[in-house]
Write a protein that holds these residues in place. Sequence first.
Motif, PDB file in Angstrom:
ATOM      1  N   SER A 100       0.808  -1.220   0.000  1.00  0.00           N
ATOM      2  CA  SER A 100       0.000   0.000   0.000  1.00  0.00           C
ATOM      3  C   SER A 100       0.846   1.277   0.000  1.00  0.00           C
ATOM      4  CB  SER A 100      -0.921   0.017   1.229  1.00  0.00           C
ATOM      5  OG  SER A 100      -0.171  -0.094   2.427  1.00  0.00           O
ATOM      6  N   VAL A 168     -14.430  -0.562   1.704  1.00  0.00           N
ATOM      7  CA  VAL A 168     -14.410  -0.301   0.258  1.00  0.00           C
ATOM      8  C   VAL A 168     -15.338  -1.257  -0.457  1.00  0.00           C
ATOM      9  CG1 VAL A 168     -12.920   0.140  -1.714  1.00  0.00           C
ATOM     10  CG2 VAL A 168     -11.956   0.188   0.598  1.00  0.00           C
ATOM     11  N   LEU A 224      -8.189  -4.437  -4.080  1.00  0.00           N
ATOM     12  CA  LEU A 224      -9.095  -3.391  -4.557  1.00  0.00           C
ATOM     13  C   LEU A 224      -9.583  -3.660  -5.976  1.00  0.00           C
ATOM     14  CD1 LEU A 224      -7.455  -0.175  -3.043  1.00  0.00           C
ATOM     15  CD2 LEU A 224      -9.320  -1.579  -2.142  1.00  0.00           C
ATOM     16  N   SER A 228     -13.489  -3.909  -6.984  1.00  0.00           N
ATOM     17  CA  SER A 228     -14.084  -3.136  -8.078  1.00  0.00           C
ATOM     18  C   SER A 228     -14.894  -4.012  -9.026  1.00  0.00           C
ATOM     19  CB  SER A 228     -12.988  -2.392  -8.856  1.00  0.00           C
ATOM     20  OG  SER A 228     -12.210  -3.286  -9.635  1.00  0.00           O
ATOM     21  N   VAL A 241      -7.095   4.046  -1.071  1.00  0.00           N
ATOM     22  CA  VAL A 241      -8.305   4.108  -1.899  1.00  0.00           C
ATOM     23  C   VAL A 241      -8.323   5.401  -2.720  1.00  0.00           C
ATOM     24  CG1 VAL A 241     -10.825   4.110  -1.874  1.00  0.00           C
ATOM     25  CG2 VAL A 241      -9.562   2.711  -0.224  1.00  0.00           C
ATOM     26  N   ILE A 249     -14.714   2.245  -7.581  1.00  0.00           N
ATOM     27  CA  ILE A 249     -14.969   1.835  -6.192  1.00  0.00           C
ATOM     28  C   ILE A 249     -15.482   3.029  -5.382  1.00  0.00           C
ATOM     29  CG2 ILE A 249     -13.349  -0.094  -6.094  1.00  0.00           C
ATOM     30  CD1 ILE A 249     -11.259   1.766  -4.946  1.00  0.00           C
ATOM     31  N   TYR A 251     -16.216   4.210  -0.994  1.00  0.00           N
ATOM     32  CA  TYR A 251     -15.788   3.827   0.356  1.00  0.00           C
ATOM     33  C   TYR A 251     -16.599   4.558   1.418  1.00  0.00           C
ATOM     34  CZ  TYR A 251     -13.205   8.270   0.468  1.00  0.00           C
ATOM     35  OH  TYR A 251     -12.865   9.605   0.441  1.00  0.00           O
TER      36      TYR A 251
END
Length: 292
Positions: A100, A168, A224, A228, A241, A249, A251
């Motif tokens: 990340s 998410v 993620l 999606s 995100v 997406i 959140y």
Amino acid sequence: MEIRHLTYFKTLAEELHFGKAAEKLFISQPPLSRQIKDLEEELGVLLFKRNNKQVKLTDAGQYFLKQVDNILQELEHSKTITQQIHNNVSGTFKLGYISSTPKKLLANVLKKIQYDFPYLHVNLFETSSQRQKIALENGKLDLGILRQPIFSKQLKTLSLNKETLCIVAAKGFDFSTEKIAAANYICFNHDYAPEYYQTLVNTCHKLGFEPTIVHQSNSMHSILELVSNNLGLAVAPISVVKAMPHLPIAYMELSRKIAQTETVISYNKKSQNLAIEKFIQYLQQEARETFQ
């Protein structure tokens, strides 16, 4: 032939004036003339055409100037590498990071490090916090970008960023309590990142339900991507995100009381690598700009 002969020759070739060259070299003119004459005698060629009005390079002198430039540059290069090896800022630096970590942040830091330490080669390793912890403890990594909690008496840990987590979902999802509780979830693999796996479970427990985890991955970006495509929900740092606007997406940000996370920098307390200090400085600078 000594280095000073080459330095004197190069200076005179640039100035084309014995007086100015001698002044630049902080010597008097006679010693300069004598050194140039000694050099010409050793080479067996005339390097300069001299008369009362001017000094010019001969064809041989022009060729020799190019060679001298290369020799002096190589010498300076070798001197710099030698000093950096002595100061432990040459060779290979092993940097670990979680998936990340913003890649722009990494790129900006690496550019600054490359400028400061041109002979330092940085090897990057994208892996989990726990694997980084073990590698830092046994000296296989020099520095790591990890996510708390990290428990180790051998490591020094500094904060990089604190932020809230969010749930998410694919764009258009109804973030009602019932829908969130009934949904399937995608998470990091339990063996790969057990703390992150537990963070998802604990977050869901605080929201009042037991999560149904149907898919596991070793990469936040992969998680993620799956979200999606309507394969489930995920719990992720809000900065990650926001950094992926190309994905369809949405959140729901959670309160700090329910879920927050901290990214840290960690290194072995026994490490003597002088580049670590600069890495930390640049990582913290870039983090302030990235996460503000």
